[in-house]
Write a protein that holds these residues in place. Structure first.
Motif, PDB file in Angstrom:
ATOM      1  N   GLY A   1       8.311  48.338   5.478  1.00 57.01           N
ATOM      2  CA  GLY A   1       9.095  48.543   6.686  1.00 57.01           C
ATOM      3  C   GLY A   1       8.213  48.637   7.924  1.00 57.01           C
ATOM      4  N   ASP A   2       7.165  49.450   7.857  1.00 57.23           N
ATOM      5  CA  ASP A   2       6.253  49.585   8.996  1.00 57.23           C
ATOM      6  C   ASP A   2       5.525  48.275   9.286  1.00 57.23           C
ATOM      7  N   THR A   3       5.160  47.554   8.236  1.00 60.48           N
ATOM      8  CA  THR A   3       4.481  46.268   8.427  1.00 60.48           C
ATOM      9  C   THR A   3       5.387  45.274   9.149  1.00 60.48           C
ATOM     10  N   ALA A   4       6.651  45.221   8.739  1.00 61.45           N
ATOM     11  CA  ALA A   4       7.599  44.310   9.388  1.00 61.45           C
ATOM     12  C   ALA A   4       7.800  44.689  10.849  1.00 61.45           C
ATOM     13  N   ASP A   5       7.908  45.977  11.138  1.00 56.40           N
ATOM     14  CA  ASP A   5       8.057  46.421  12.530  1.00 56.40           C
ATOM     15  C   ASP A   5       6.878  45.976  13.376  1.00 56.40           C
ATOM     16  N   GLY A   6       5.671  46.099  12.818  1.00 52.97           N
ATOM     17  CA  GLY A   6       4.481  45.729  13.589  1.00 52.97           C
ATOM     18  C   GLY A   6       4.321  44.235  13.745  1.00 52.97           C
ATOM     19  N   LEU A   7       4.435  43.489  12.664  1.00 53.21           N
ATOM     20  CA  LEU A   7       4.163  42.055  12.704  1.00 53.21           C
ATOM     21  C   LEU A   7       5.197  41.272  13.504  1.00 53.21           C
ATOM     22  N   PHE A   8       6.430  41.738  13.511  1.00 52.09           N
ATOM     23  CA  PHE A   8       7.497  40.989  14.166  1.00 52.09           C
ATOM     24  C   PHE A   8       7.874  41.527  15.541  1.00 52.09           C
ATOM     25  N   CYS A   9       6.999  42.353  16.113  1.00 50.31           N
ATOM     26  CA  CYS A   9       7.298  42.899  17.440  1.00 50.31           C
ATOM     27  C   CYS A   9       6.861  41.971  18.564  1.00 50.31           C
ATOM     28  N   CYS A  10       6.073  40.924  18.222  1.00 52.68           N
ATOM     29  CA  CYS A  10       5.602  39.942  19.218  1.00 52.68           C
ATOM     30  C   CYS A  10       4.826  40.614  20.345  1.00 52.68           C
ATOM     31  N   ARG A  11       3.949  41.539  19.981  1.00 55.34           N
ATOM     32  CA  ARG A  11       3.107  42.249  20.944  1.00 55.34           C
ATOM     33  C   ARG A  11       1.634  42.015  20.610  1.00 55.34           C
ATOM     34  N   PRO A  12       0.722  42.420  21.500  1.00 57.39           N
ATOM     35  CA  PRO A  12      -0.712  42.300  21.195  1.00 57.39           C
ATOM     36  C   PRO A  12      -1.098  43.131  19.972  1.00 57.39           C
ATOM     37  N   ARG A  13      -2.271  42.806  19.431  1.00 61.43           N
ATOM     38  CA  ARG A  13      -2.740  43.441  18.197  1.00 61.43           C
ATOM     39  C   ARG A  13      -2.725  44.961  18.288  1.00 61.43           C
ATOM     40  N   GLU A  14      -3.227  45.515  19.373  1.00 58.45           N
ATOM     41  CA  GLU A  14      -3.311  46.965  19.497  1.00 58.45           C
ATOM     42  C   GLU A  14      -1.929  47.606  19.448  1.00 58.45           C
ATOM     43  N   ARG A  15      -0.962  46.949  20.094  1.00 63.06           N
ATOM     44  CA  ARG A  15       0.402  47.483  20.099  1.00 63.06           C
ATOM     45  C   ARG A  15       1.034  47.360  18.717  1.00 63.06           C
ATOM     46  N   MET A  16       0.726  46.281  17.999  1.00 63.49           N
ATOM     47  CA  MET A  16       1.225  46.134  16.628  1.00 63.49           C
ATOM     48  C   MET A  16       0.763  47.304  15.763  1.00 63.49           C
ATOM     49  N   LEU A  17      -0.508  47.646  15.873  1.00 64.91           N
ATOM     50  CA  LEU A  17      -1.052  48.727  15.062  1.00 64.91           C
ATOM     51  C   LEU A  17      -0.431  50.067  15.460  1.00 64.91           C
ATOM     52  N   GLU A  18      -0.155  50.255  16.739  1.00 68.49           N
ATOM     53  CA  GLU A  18       0.503  51.483  17.188  1.00 68.49           C
ATOM     54  C   GLU A  18       1.906  51.593  16.605  1.00 68.49           C
ATOM     55  N   ILE A  19       2.633  50.487  16.629  1.00 76.07           N
ATOM     56  CA  ILE A  19       4.003  50.480  16.109  1.00 76.07           C
ATOM     57  C   ILE A  19       4.007  50.746  14.606  1.00 76.07           C
ATOM     58  N   MET A  20       3.046  50.179  13.897  1.00 78.76           N
ATOM     59  CA  MET A  20       2.980  50.392  12.452  1.00 78.76           C
ATOM     60  C   MET A  20       2.678  51.846  12.114  1.00 78.76           C
TER      61      MET A  20
END
Length: 258
Positions: free
Chosen positions: A82-101
């Motif tokens: 679930g966290d991986t999907a939230d991060g990878l599919f947010c269409c944001r920069p890498r740093e923001r993906m990791l924050e979301i995850m």
């Protein structure tokens, strides 16, 4: 033995009445036991499935098995996908993906990923013919945890910090090969006891191992490109994805080969 018990404590909700220090050395040594951890996760699910399938029918047997698999792990790996999907599919920069995850809240993409993972497991298990379904319940968790060792072995941790990344970065091909050998033995035993013809046994064992290994490696390569590496969440996601793929391979094998 302590490395095995450490991984059992870490990956399941089994009550282990021992206090074992979590060290990088024990974590790396414990990686080879991941397939055995998978079998211990699978055993109660297989028992529940066999009873429910015989008494209540395949539909209730399949959903009961999926529920037990989730319960034994505390939903740990579903949280990862679930966290991986939230991060990878947010269409944001890498740093923001990791924050979301890392965020404890679950977004729409995560909910969809978890629902699909549960639904697909149920559908595959429900449709695997005859005794193949019980063997799939036993073997898929073994293959999923074998796959995570390859996911961890071929990529570094995405975050520059101490913690689980320190342990993951010490996992390499040696641990993945050792885990694969354990998995080969366990899956061979499961299929042999399950009555798979000897002439088909080596080909089926090979056919069950190659897809999750390839998936784990390709998933890690994708994450290296988009995240700079893997995380604890993607390790959990690799287990769920490899289990799903294993259930699907069982469906294909028992439909067209057995």
């Amino acid at each position: 033995m302590r490395s095995f018990l450490l991984m059992l404590q870490f990956m399941t909700r089994y009550p282990i009445p021992l206090r074992i220090e979590f060290t990088a050395q024990r974590f790396v040594q414990g990686m080879k036991w991941m397939p055995l951890i998978g079998l211990l996760v699978a055993l109660p699910a297989a028992i529940v499935f066999a009873v429910a399938d015989a008494v209540l029918g395949r539909e209730l047997g399949a959903i009961a098995a999926v529920i037990v698999l989730i319960t034994v792990t505390g939903g740990l790996h579903l949280d990862g996908i679930g966290d991986t999907a939230d991060g990878l599919f947010c269409c944001r920069p890498r740093e923001r993906m990791l924050e979301i995850m890392r965020d404890s809240s679950l977004g729409t993409n995560g909910v969809v990923a978890i629902v699909l993972a549960i639904l697909l497991k149920y559908i595959f298990l429900h449709n695997i013919p005859a005794t193949g379904a019980l063997l799939a319940v036993l073997a898929a968790p073994v293959l999923g945890r074998m796959a995570l060792t390859w996911h961890s072995a071929v990529a570094r941790y995405a975050r520059e910090e101490r913690g689980i990344g320190e342990y993951v970065n010490r996992t390499g091909p040696a641990q993945a090969v050792a885990a694969t050998l354990v998995s080969l033995g366990l899956v061979t035993g499961i299929l042999f006891v399950g009555g798979v013809p000897a002439v088909l046994l080596p080909w089926m064992v090979l056919g069950l191992h190659l897809p999750p290994i390839l998936l784990a490696i390709l998933f890690a390569a994708y994450l290296k490109k988009h995240l700079g590496g893997i995380t604890g969440d993607t390790i959990g996601a690799s287990i769920e994805l490899a289990e799903l793929l294993s259930f699907f391979v069982f469906l294909l094998l028992w439909t067209f080969l057995i």
